[in-house]
Design a protein around this motif. Structure first.
Motif, PDB file in Angstrom:
ATOM      1  N   TRP A  65       0.835  -1.199   0.000  1.00  0.00           N
ATOM      2  CA  TRP A  65       0.000   0.000   0.000  1.00  0.00           C
ATOM      3  C   TRP A  65       0.872   1.252   0.000  1.00  0.00           C
ATOM      4  O   TRP A  65       0.641   2.175  -0.768  1.00  0.00           O
ATOM      5  N   PHE A  66       1.897   1.255   0.854  1.00  0.00           N
ATOM      6  CA  PHE A  66       2.796   2.404   0.972  1.00  0.00           C
ATOM      7  C   PHE A  66       3.575   2.625  -0.324  1.00  0.00           C
ATOM      8  O   PHE A  66       3.731   3.758  -0.788  1.00  0.00           O
ATOM      9  N   GLN A  67       4.042   1.549  -0.926  1.00  0.00           N
ATOM     10  CA  GLN A  67       4.791   1.648  -2.179  1.00  0.00           C
ATOM     11  C   GLN A  67       3.936   2.289  -3.276  1.00  0.00           C
ATOM     12  O   GLN A  67       4.391   3.177  -3.984  1.00  0.00           O
ATOM     13  N   HIS A  68       2.707   1.848  -3.405  1.00  0.00           N
ATOM     14  CA  HIS A  68       1.823   2.418  -4.423  1.00  0.00           C
ATOM     15  C   HIS A  68       1.492   3.877  -4.117  1.00  0.00           C
ATOM     16  O   HIS A  68       1.370   4.699  -5.018  1.00  0.00           O
ATOM     17  N   ARG A  69       1.383   4.182  -2.856  1.00  0.00           N
ATOM     18  CA  ARG A  69       1.111   5.560  -2.436  1.00  0.00           C
ATOM     19  C   ARG A  69       2.273   6.483  -2.805  1.00  0.00           C
ATOM     20  O   ARG A  69       2.077   7.654  -3.097  1.00  0.00           O
ATOM     21  N   LEU A  70       3.494   5.932  -2.790  1.00  0.00           N
ATOM     22  CA  LEU A  70       4.688   6.715  -3.139  1.00  0.00           C
ATOM     23  C   LEU A  70       4.870   6.858  -4.644  1.00  0.00           C
ATOM     24  O   LEU A  70       5.743   7.595  -5.090  1.00  0.00           O
ATOM     25  N   GLY A  71       4.100   6.123  -5.417  1.00  0.00           N
ATOM     26  CA  GLY A  71       4.242   6.182  -6.869  1.00  0.00           C
ATOM     27  C   GLY A  71       5.219   5.163  -7.415  1.00  0.00           C
ATOM     28  O   GLY A  71       5.747   5.329  -8.502  1.00  0.00           O
ATOM     29  N   ASP A  72       5.491   4.112  -6.673  1.00  0.00           N
ATOM     30  CA  ASP A  72       6.371   3.025  -7.100  1.00  0.00           C
ATOM     31  C   ASP A  72       7.769   3.483  -7.529  1.00  0.00           C
ATOM     32  O   ASP A  72       8.226   3.185  -8.636  1.00  0.00           O
ATOM     33  N   PRO A  73       8.508   4.213  -6.674  1.00  0.00           N
ATOM     34  CA  PRO A  73       9.871   4.599  -7.060  1.00  0.00           C
ATOM     35  C   PRO A  73      10.753   3.360  -7.242  1.00  0.00           C
ATOM     36  O   PRO A  73      10.641   2.395  -6.485  1.00  0.00           O
ATOM     37  N   PRO A  74      11.643   3.366  -8.245  1.00  0.00           N
ATOM     38  CA  PRO A  74      12.460   2.179  -8.555  1.00  0.00           C
ATOM     39  C   PRO A  74      13.300   1.679  -7.382  1.00  0.00           C
ATOM     40  O   PRO A  74      13.454   0.467  -7.216  1.00  0.00           O
ATOM     41  N   VAL A  75      13.862   2.554  -6.573  1.00  0.00           N
ATOM     42  CA  VAL A  75      14.710   2.101  -5.468  1.00  0.00           C
ATOM     43  C   VAL A  75      13.894   1.328  -4.430  1.00  0.00           C
ATOM     44  O   VAL A  75      14.420   0.482  -3.730  1.00  0.00           O
ATOM     45  N   VAL A  76      12.613   1.573  -4.356  1.00  0.00           N
ATOM     46  CA  VAL A  76      11.767   0.845  -3.421  1.00  0.00           C
ATOM     47  C   VAL A  76      11.477  -0.567  -3.945  1.00  0.00           C
ATOM     48  O   VAL A  76      11.152  -1.463  -3.178  1.00  0.00           O
ATOM     49  N   ASP A  77      11.629  -0.770  -5.252  1.00  0.00           N
ATOM     50  CA  ASP A  77      11.401  -2.096  -5.834  1.00  0.00           C
ATOM     51  C   ASP A  77      12.290  -3.160  -5.192  1.00  0.00           C
ATOM     52  O   ASP A  77      11.842  -4.268  -4.913  1.00  0.00           O
ATOM     53  N   GLU A  78      13.560  -2.820  -4.972  1.00  0.00           N
ATOM     54  CA  GLU A  78      14.485  -3.779  -4.345  1.00  0.00           C
ATOM     55  C   GLU A  78      14.035  -4.105  -2.923  1.00  0.00           C
ATOM     56  O   GLU A  78      14.047  -5.253  -2.499  1.00  0.00           O
ATOM     57  N   HIS A  79      13.638  -3.087  -2.193  1.00  0.00           N
ATOM     58  CA  HIS A  79      13.142  -3.289  -0.834  1.00  0.00           C
ATOM     59  C   HIS A  79      11.898  -4.179  -0.857  1.00  0.00           C
ATOM     60  O   HIS A  79      11.788  -5.114  -0.057  1.00  0.00           O
ATOM     61  N   ALA A  80      10.987  -3.912  -1.780  1.00  0.00           N
ATOM     62  CA  ALA A  80       9.761  -4.707  -1.888  1.00  0.00           C
ATOM     63  C   ALA A  80      10.087  -6.154  -2.268  1.00  0.00           C
ATOM     64  O   ALA A  80       9.500  -7.093  -1.721  1.00  0.00           O
ATOM     65  N   ARG A  81      11.016  -6.331  -3.193  1.00  0.00           N
ATOM     66  CA  ARG A  81      11.404  -7.685  -3.610  1.00  0.00           C
ATOM     67  C   ARG A  81      11.967  -8.473  -2.431  1.00  0.00           C
ATOM     68  O   ARG A  81      11.577  -9.621  -2.180  1.00  0.00           O
ATOM     69  N   LEU A  82      12.856  -7.843  -1.682  1.00  0.00           N
ATOM     70  CA  LEU A  82      13.436  -8.510  -0.514  1.00  0.00           C
ATOM     71  C   LEU A  82      12.385  -8.751   0.570  1.00  0.00           C
ATOM     72  O   LEU A  82      12.387  -9.789   1.234  1.00  0.00           O
ATOM     73  N   GLY A  83      11.493  -7.783   0.743  1.00  0.00           N
ATOM     74  CA  GLY A  83      10.433  -7.933   1.744  1.00  0.00           C
ATOM     75  C   GLY A  83       9.497  -9.086   1.434  1.00  0.00           C
ATOM     76  O   GLY A  83       9.066  -9.814   2.335  1.00  0.00           O
ATOM     77  N   HIS A  84       9.177  -9.265   0.156  1.00  0.00           N
ATOM     78  CA  HIS A  84       8.318 -10.381  -0.240  1.00  0.00           C
ATOM     79  C   HIS A  84       8.975 -11.725   0.055  1.00  0.00           C
ATOM     80  O   HIS A  84       8.288 -12.728   0.268  1.00  0.00           O
ATOM     81  N   GLN A  85      10.293 -11.764   0.076  1.00  0.00           N
ATOM     82  CA  GLN A  85      11.017 -13.009   0.350  1.00  0.00           C
ATOM     83  C   GLN A  85      11.039 -13.367   1.839  1.00  0.00           C
ATOM     84  O   GLN A  85      11.350 -14.507   2.189  1.00  0.00           O
ATOM     85  N   MET A  86      10.705 -12.423   2.705  1.00  0.00           N
ATOM     86  CA  MET A  86      10.814 -12.663   4.155  1.00  0.00           C
ATOM     87  C   MET A  86       9.990 -13.853   4.629  1.00  0.00           C
ATOM     88  O   MET A  86      10.391 -14.532   5.570  1.00  0.00           O
ATOM     89  N   VAL A  87       8.876 -14.122   3.988  1.00  0.00           N
ATOM     90  CA  VAL A  87       8.062 -15.256   4.409  1.00  0.00           C
ATOM     91  C   VAL A  87       8.853 -16.558   4.313  1.00  0.00           C
ATOM     92  O   VAL A  87       8.666 -17.470   5.121  1.00  0.00           O
ATOM     93  N   TYR A  88       9.776 -16.634   3.349  1.00  0.00           N
ATOM     94  CA  TYR A  88      10.595 -17.830   3.187  1.00  0.00           C
ATOM     95  C   TYR A  88      11.695 -17.931   4.251  1.00  0.00           C
ATOM     96  O   TYR A  88      12.393 -18.949   4.332  1.00  0.00           O
ATOM     97  N   PHE A  89      11.825 -16.891   5.041  1.00  0.00           N
ATOM     98  CA  PHE A  89      12.809 -16.891   6.118  1.00  0.00           C
ATOM     99  C   PHE A  89      12.153 -17.012   7.491  1.00  0.00           C
ATOM    100  O   PHE A  89      12.764 -17.554   8.405  1.00  0.00           O
ATOM    101  N   VAL A  90      10.930 -16.512   7.644  1.00  0.00           N
ATOM    102  CA  VAL A  90      10.260 -16.666   8.938  1.00  0.00           C
ATOM    103  C   VAL A  90       9.547 -18.007   9.051  1.00  0.00           C
ATOM    104  O   VAL A  90       9.421 -18.537  10.158  1.00  0.00           O
ATOM    105  N   ALA A  91       9.086 -18.568   7.940  1.00  0.00           N
ATOM    106  CA  ALA A  91       8.439 -19.891   7.999  1.00  0.00           C
ATOM    107  C   ALA A  91       9.394 -20.959   8.560  1.00  0.00           C
ATOM    108  O   ALA A  91       8.977 -21.760   9.409  1.00  0.00           O
ATOM    109  N   PRO A  92      10.671 -20.974   8.143  1.00  0.00           N
ATOM    110  CA  PRO A  92      11.586 -21.944   8.763  1.00  0.00           C
ATOM    111  C   PRO A  92      11.779 -21.716  10.267  1.00  0.00           C
ATOM    112  O   PRO A  92      12.033 -22.682  11.000  1.00  0.00           O
TER     113      PRO A  92
END
Length: 154
Positions: A65-92
């Motif tokens: 929601w916050f990313q879209h509110r900011l207008g999807d700046p490219p530097v936030v894409d990396e943060h979002a990509r890494l954030g989406h991966q967190m589930v694969y680290f907390v599930a273990p």
């Protein structure tokens, strides 16, 4: 939830995650390598692993929601990509917490597991905890760069 008291909810959830994931990882590692600690700390560690696993999708949704509110700046894409991966680290973390509960209950019933099984569980916990803490750092670092490099205007 997109905002809380005027602040983006993601900012608040992230701070909870940044504290609880390494704390959970540390407690699980302690429980894996020190039986006396396991006897006292296994249940708080399990509760924390459930909490971080439950908070992860909420934090990611608030981040989207916050990313879209900011207008999807490219530097936030990396943060979002890494954030989406967190589930694969907390599930273990949750899975290894369950393994530690199994170990704890077996030992409490006077039916301890063999040393090899205990060692394998300890290695799995160490790997899951270390990976989750490292990924938390990576996600946080990329988000901090997005904020402090002027991408997000105040």
């Amino acid at each position: 939830m997109s905002t809380f008291n005027g602040l983006p909810a993601h900012v608040l959830f992230v701070h909870v995650i940044v504290v609880l994931v390494p704390l959970t990882a540390g407690l699980l590692i302690l429980c894996a390598v020190w039986p006396a600690a396991r006897a006292r700390l296994i249940w708080p560690a399990v509760v924390l692993s459930v909490v971080v696993t439950a908070l992860m999708p909420i934090t990611v949704d608030a981040g989207e929601w916050f990313q879209h509110r900011l207008g999807d700046p490219p530097v936030v894409d990396e943060h979002a990509r890494l954030g989406h991966q967190m589930v694969y680290f907390v599930a273990p973390l949750l899975i290894t917490a369950a393994l530690l509960v199994f170990l704890h209950l077996r030992q409490g019933r006077g039916r301890p597991l063999g040393r090899t099984v205990v060692a394998v569980i300890a290695v799995l916990v160490l790997a899951a905890g270390g990976a989750a803490a490292w990924q938390t750092y990576r996600v946080g670092d990329s988000g901090a760069h997005a904020v402090w490099n002027g991408v997000i205007d105040h």
